[in-house]
Each structure stands twice: as C-alpha cells, then as structure tokens.
Write a protein that holds these residues in place. Sequence first.
Motif, short mmCIF file in Angstrom:
data_model
loop_
_atom_site.label_atom_id
_atom_site.label_comp_id
_atom_site.label_asym_id
_atom_site.label_seq_id
_atom_site.Cartn_x
_atom_site.Cartn_y
_atom_site.Cartn_z
N VAL A 252 0.83 -1.20 0.00
CA VAL A 252 0.00 0.00 0.00
C VAL A 252 0.87 1.25 0.00
O VAL A 252 0.65 2.19 -0.76
CB VAL A 252 -0.93 0.00 1.22
N VAL B 25 1.36 4.25 -2.81
CA VAL B 25 1.25 5.69 -2.59
C VAL B 25 2.44 6.40 -3.19
O VAL B 25 2.32 7.42 -3.85
CB VAL B 25 1.15 5.99 -1.08
N CYS C 204 2.22 6.53 -6.95
CA CYS C 204 1.17 7.42 -7.44
C CYS C 204 1.59 8.87 -7.34
O CYS C 204 1.10 9.70 -8.09
CB CYS C 204 -0.11 7.18 -6.64
N ARG D 119 -3.37 7.31 -9.89
CA ARG D 119 -3.93 5.95 -9.90
C ARG D 119 -2.87 4.98 -10.38
O ARG D 119 -2.09 5.28 -11.28
CB ARG D 119 -5.16 5.89 -10.81
N ALA E 261 -4.74 1.05 -6.84
CA ALA E 261 -4.48 2.01 -5.77
C ALA E 261 -4.75 3.40 -6.30
O ALA E 261 -4.54 3.69 -7.48
CB ALA E 261 -3.05 1.90 -5.27
N GLU E 262 -5.23 4.27 -5.42
CA GLU E 262 -5.50 5.65 -5.79
C GLU E 262 -5.07 6.55 -4.65
O GLU E 262 -5.17 6.18 -3.47
CB GLU E 262 -6.99 5.85 -6.08
N ALA E 263 -4.55 7.72 -4.97
CA ALA E 263 -4.10 8.65 -3.95
C ALA E 263 -4.37 10.08 -4.37
O ALA E 263 -4.37 10.40 -5.56
CB ALA E 263 -2.60 8.46 -3.68
N VAL F 93 0.12 13.08 1.11
CA VAL F 93 -0.39 12.04 0.22
C VAL F 93 -1.38 11.20 1.02
O VAL F 93 -1.04 10.69 2.09
CB VAL F 93 0.74 11.15 -0.32
N ASP G 168 -4.01 7.89 0.57
CA ASP G 168 -4.45 6.85 -0.36
C ASP G 168 -5.80 6.31 0.05
O ASP G 168 -6.36 6.67 1.09
CB ASP G 168 -3.40 5.74 -0.49
#
Length: 218
Positions: free
Chosen positions: A4, A8, A11, A186, A195-197, A210, A212
């Motif tokens: 994870v 981040v 991204c 993304r 994953a997106e942040a 940041v 996420d």
Amino acid sequence: MRAVLVAVAVCACATSKPPAEVDGPDGLPDRDDFYTIWLGGARVGTAIERESWSRAGLTLHREERMHFLRGDADIALATTIEIHASRALVPSRVRWSERTVATPLATSIAELPRVRTAEATRDATGVWHTSDGAQLPGDAIPAELVPVLVREHRGAFSGRVFLPGRAFLIGDGRIDRIAERRLVARLALDGGALAEATIDTTDDGTYTRVVDGEGVIA
C-alpha cells in the motif's frame, strides 16, 4: 502494508516515458525530504528521501522505517531504496533492501532480524534485468523516481512503472492535476491490484501530503 505504501509512492509521480538522454538543468541543489506515515490515526513510520546531484546525474536514496501490527504479529521493517539516474533523469540502476527489525514482542527465531535484497539494472538496449533473472520493460520507471520527474517537468503522467522490492511489480500509472496544488494518482498493477491517492503540493511541486484509498497518510 508495504504494498500500500509503495503504491502511494508510485502514485505521487509523473512522466509519460523516460526523457531523452540530454543534459539536465544546471545548478540543481541536493535536497532532503522528510515524511511521517500514519494509518488509522496512529503514526506507523517515517521516511527520508535524499537527492544527491553530480555531473554523472542523480542518486536518490530513500530510507523508510515502519512499525505496525499485522493481525497479532508485531512488525518492524527498515527499507532502503537507491536509484541512479542521469542528469536527464533516465534511470539506470535500482537497489532495494528490507531489514526485519527485532521488536519487544518478537518471540521466535523466525522473528529475529533478517535482510532481503534485490537489484535491477538497465542495459544499453533499455531493458531492465533483475537480480532474480527477470526482465522488465525498458519504458518502466522506478516508482520513487517519478515524483522528481513530476517536480522537474511539471507534467501529467500516463505510463509504465515498477515497484522496487523482492518481485519488482509492474503496473500502469496515471496522474492528473485537478487543482493548482492538488493531484490525483492511480496505479493498476498487472496482477490486478488497484491504488488511488490524492496528493497536495507546494507551488514548486514538492509533495506535502499524500492520502491513499486505504487510509494511509504520508
């Protein structure tokens, strides 16, 4: 947890492909960036990123320390990533190591400190070769380098990236600017993970926060 956090990091970055091999801007200063990492309201780690510039190019060194619970297990990790790139920010080598740190709750030999390492080098044809014998596409960019590319080139990103680690995971990254000081990033790994942040920046493009989708904040 590591996946994870690396997601981040990847991204928070951007360039569509490795830039052409040309001289980079003169007078780039060395710099240190310091991060604290939070999950669920608790501080679970810190990270320091050091950029060292020379005539040969950039050495980017990241030291990350994490301490958290995974189920009933007390986990403490120290991770190091070192990236070598030209002055035009074309990467050539990535080294990764992870050290498991003994904690007060460690109860078995299996939990004693141990070190894992991996490396990827880019040959003259542009193909990446990893220390475990795998190959990565030449247009893939190591995740931790991409924030430097974004800051220096002030652009959006859509392209291939890889996550330094034991397996050097590959994915497609995308970053879009939704406000003057805010980006949305993304990452879609080839294995299917997403994953997106959301990234907040200063005027000069430095990342200040940041967040996420899993609730990790750096």
